[in-house]
Scaffold this motif. Structure first.
Motif, short mmCIF file in Angstrom:
data_model
loop_
_atom_site.label_atom_id
_atom_site.label_comp_id
_atom_site.label_asym_id
_atom_site.label_seq_id
_atom_site.Cartn_x
_atom_site.Cartn_y
_atom_site.Cartn_z
N THR A 1 56.32 56.84 -34.79
CA THR A 1 56.61 58.03 -35.60
C THR A 1 56.01 59.29 -34.97
OG1 THR A 1 54.67 57.58 -36.99
CG2 THR A 1 56.79 56.75 -37.75
N ASN A 2 54.89 59.13 -34.26
CA ASN A 2 54.27 60.31 -33.65
C ASN A 2 55.10 60.89 -32.51
OD1 ASN A 2 53.60 57.94 -32.12
ND2 ASN A 2 52.06 59.11 -31.02
N THR A 3 56.00 60.09 -31.93
CA THR A 3 56.84 60.62 -30.85
C THR A 3 57.79 61.69 -31.38
OG1 THR A 3 58.50 58.87 -31.14
CG2 THR A 3 56.73 58.46 -29.56
N LEU A 4 58.35 61.47 -32.55
CA LEU A 4 59.23 62.46 -33.17
C LEU A 4 58.44 63.69 -33.60
CD1 LEU A 4 61.55 60.14 -35.25
CD2 LEU A 4 62.26 61.62 -33.38
N HIS A 5 57.25 63.46 -34.13
CA HIS A 5 56.40 64.59 -34.52
C HIS A 5 56.09 65.47 -33.31
CE1 HIS A 5 54.70 61.72 -37.85
NE2 HIS A 5 55.93 62.11 -38.10
N ALA A 6 55.81 64.83 -32.19
CA ALA A 6 55.46 65.58 -30.97
C ALA A 6 56.63 66.42 -30.49
CB ALA A 6 55.03 64.61 -29.87
N VAL A 7 57.83 65.85 -30.53
CA VAL A 7 59.01 66.58 -30.08
C VAL A 7 59.31 67.75 -31.01
CG1 VAL A 7 61.50 66.45 -29.67
CG2 VAL A 7 60.01 64.57 -28.95
N GLY A 8 59.30 67.51 -32.31
CA GLY A 8 59.57 68.59 -33.26
C GLY A 8 58.56 69.71 -33.16
N PHE A 9 57.29 69.35 -33.02
CA PHE A 9 56.24 70.35 -32.93
C PHE A 9 56.41 71.19 -31.66
CE2 PHE A 9 52.14 72.12 -31.97
CZ PHE A 9 51.56 72.38 -33.20
N ALA A 10 56.68 70.53 -30.54
CA ALA A 10 56.82 71.24 -29.27
C ALA A 10 58.05 72.15 -29.28
CB ALA A 10 56.92 70.24 -28.12
N HIS A 11 59.13 71.65 -29.84
CA HIS A 11 60.36 72.44 -29.91
C HIS A 11 60.14 73.69 -30.78
CE1 HIS A 11 64.60 73.37 -29.89
NE2 HIS A 11 64.69 73.25 -31.21
N ALA A 12 59.45 73.52 -31.90
CA ALA A 12 59.16 74.65 -32.78
C ALA A 12 58.23 75.65 -32.12
CB ALA A 12 58.56 74.15 -34.09
N ALA A 13 57.22 75.14 -31.40
CA ALA A 13 56.27 76.03 -30.73
C ALA A 13 56.98 76.89 -29.69
CB ALA A 13 55.17 75.21 -30.07
N ARG A 14 57.89 76.28 -28.95
CA ARG A 14 58.62 77.05 -27.95
C ARG A 14 59.51 78.10 -28.61
NH1 ARG A 14 62.58 74.00 -23.92
NH2 ARG A 14 63.67 73.75 -25.90
N ALA A 15 60.12 77.72 -29.74
CA ALA A 15 60.98 78.68 -30.46
C ALA A 15 60.18 79.88 -30.95
CB ALA A 15 61.66 77.97 -31.64
N LYS A 16 58.89 79.66 -31.20
CA LYS A 16 58.03 80.76 -31.65
C LYS A 16 57.41 81.53 -30.48
CE LYS A 16 55.52 78.08 -34.33
NZ LYS A 16 54.47 77.66 -35.30
N GLY A 17 57.76 81.11 -29.27
CA GLY A 17 57.24 81.80 -28.11
C GLY A 17 55.84 81.39 -27.71
N GLU A 18 55.39 80.24 -28.17
CA GLU A 18 54.04 79.77 -27.87
C GLU A 18 54.04 78.91 -26.61
OE1 GLU A 18 52.78 79.47 -32.61
OE2 GLU A 18 52.91 77.65 -31.37
N ASP A 19 52.96 79.01 -25.85
CA ASP A 19 52.79 78.21 -24.64
C ASP A 19 52.04 76.93 -25.02
OD1 ASP A 19 52.42 77.17 -22.09
OD2 ASP A 19 50.79 78.53 -21.59
N THR A 20 52.79 75.96 -25.54
CA THR A 20 52.19 74.73 -26.04
C THR A 20 52.95 73.52 -25.55
OG1 THR A 20 51.48 75.85 -28.07
CG2 THR A 20 51.53 73.45 -28.12
N VAL A 21 52.23 72.51 -25.10
CA VAL A 21 52.83 71.24 -24.69
C VAL A 21 52.29 70.14 -25.59
CG1 VAL A 21 52.99 69.52 -22.83
CG2 VAL A 21 53.11 71.97 -22.29
N SER A 22 53.15 69.23 -26.01
CA SER A 22 52.74 68.08 -26.82
C SER A 22 52.58 66.86 -25.94
CB SER A 22 53.79 67.77 -27.90
OG SER A 22 53.86 68.78 -28.86
N LEU A 23 51.50 66.13 -26.14
CA LEU A 23 51.30 64.84 -25.48
C LEU A 23 51.40 63.75 -26.53
CD1 LEU A 23 50.47 62.93 -23.13
CD2 LEU A 23 48.08 63.40 -23.77
N ALA A 24 52.40 62.88 -26.40
CA ALA A 24 52.56 61.76 -27.32
C ALA A 24 52.07 60.49 -26.64
CB ALA A 24 54.03 61.60 -27.71
N LEU A 25 51.07 59.85 -27.24
CA LEU A 25 50.59 58.57 -26.75
C LEU A 25 51.30 57.46 -27.51
CD1 LEU A 25 46.72 59.24 -26.57
CD2 LEU A 25 48.43 59.49 -24.76
#
Length: 365
Positions: A142-166
């Motif tokens: 479930t955390n893999t989807l959370h990581a993708v959604g969070f990263a996609h949203a961060a980029r849409a907001k113009g943030e320099d953020t990368v998600s690492l999903a373990l």
């Protein structure tokens, strides 16, 4: 990236054998695609792994003493846990699983707060925004989807953020992982997927989960580059994750990394690993110990002296002692807290349940 590069199989395909930078005997290996981390980084990796293992053994002991309800040990996987965490930038986010307590602590979360979930006190014992660490996920993948959604949203907001999903090898068999990989690749989301292939999904060996040459090949079908690395080599894990984070931050999309490692202990304290694997197999992997490997390299290159080793060991022991002392204090629990932070606005059903519990507790008072 040019059309030629995108269609070239070499861009997507992992290596035939796991990449490595340090052999089990401590000698330097040759992985042209990845640079050896700087000496100071290697020392940080070693310090982190020693502290991480001591935390892990202490948490295991606390479980046997009844201070934790359950604990999934990560002994043997220190190179994956610490190598990946030290490759993250401060603004990046970690999306861990239940076995990644060591990684969460290495990211800067209070170890007592990390173990609160496993003690059964709270849904999540730490503030995710304090160290950019999402709550540990027990449901696989479930955390893999959370990581993708969070990263996609961060980029849409113009943030320099990368998600690492373990995630583990068992999580790659879940539909959530398929969806996460597909969406991440289509959206070119800034995500790094690190699969810690420790050989077993509880008692199910990898051979019964996939017919692929390796789990790294799963990225190819989604259109993302994949890497296969030696998960007991902290140097190569760090280099691979650091490279993948840089790719993601530069807008080049996600990367799938498979790190081949091994779970030395049972799945949890409730599991008996002797029922599905032989002791000889465990002994073979003990010879590939990630901490001993990096120690040999650092010692041979004059980077780890006896004094520095003593300081590292003493610090790890002090941390374990402090954890033990703090965990041996009984917590005061309020049953009404079960209903807090479940929803931003409690539902009618939740309010009814809270009222019923309050009435029952009042009757018993």
């Amino acid at each position: 990236m040019t059309t030629t590069e995108r269609t070239a199989a070499s861009y997507f395909l992992p290596s035939d054998e796991p990449l490595g930078l340090v052999f089990p005997d401590g000698a330097a290996a040759d992985a042209p695609a990845l640079p050896m981390p700087a000496d100071d980084v290697l020392l940080r990796l070693y310090r982190g792994m020693v502290s991480g293992r001591r935390f892990d053994t202490q948490a295991t002991a606390l479980t046997k003493q009844g201070r934790l309800a359950v604990y999934p040990s990560a002994r043997g996987q220190e190179a994956c846990e610490i190598g990946a965490i030290l490759a993250l930038r401060p603004q990046d986010w970690l999306f861990p699983t239940y076995r990644d307590s060591m990684a969460v602590v290495a990211r800067g979360v209070d170890p007592v707060e990390v173990l609160t979930l496993l003690r059964g006190d709270w849904h999540c014992g730490y503030d995710p925004y304090g160290a950019n660490v999402a709550p540990q996920c027990t449901p696989l993948a479930t955390n893999t989807l959370h990581a993708v959604g969070f990263a996609h949203a961060a980029r849409a907001k113009g943030e320099d953020t990368v998600s690492l999903a373990l995630l583990g090898d068992g999580a790659t068999s879940e539909g959530d992982t398929h969806e996460a990989l597909n969406f991440a690749a289509v959206w070119k989301a800034p995500v790094v997927f690190l699969v810690q292939n420790n050989g077993y999904a509880i008692s199910v060996p990898l051979s019964k989960q996939t017919a692929a040459p390796s789990l790294a090949y799963k990225g190819v079908g989604y259109g993302m580059p994949s890497m296969l690395v030696d998960g007991n080599d902290a140097a190569v894990v760090h280099a691979a994750v650091e490279q993948a984070v840089a790719r993601a931050a530069a807008g080049e999309g996600p990367t799938l990394i498979e790190a081949v490692t091994y779970r030395i202990e049972s799945h949890t304290n409730a599991d008996d690993a002797t029922r599905y694997r032989e002791r000889a197999e465990v002994e073979e992997w003990l010879e590939r110990d990630p901490i001993a490997r990096l120690k040999r390299y650092l010692t041979d290159h004059g980077l780890l002296t006896e004094q520095v080793q003593q300081e590292i060991d003493a610090r790890a022991e002090d941390e374990a002692s402090a954890l033990r002392e703090r965990m041996n204090v009984d917590t005061v629990l309020d049953p009404a807290e079960l209903f807090e932070h479940v929803y931003a606005e409690p539902t009618a059903a939740l309010r009814d349940q809270a009222s019923e519990l309050a009435a029952e507790l009042e009757e018993r008072a």
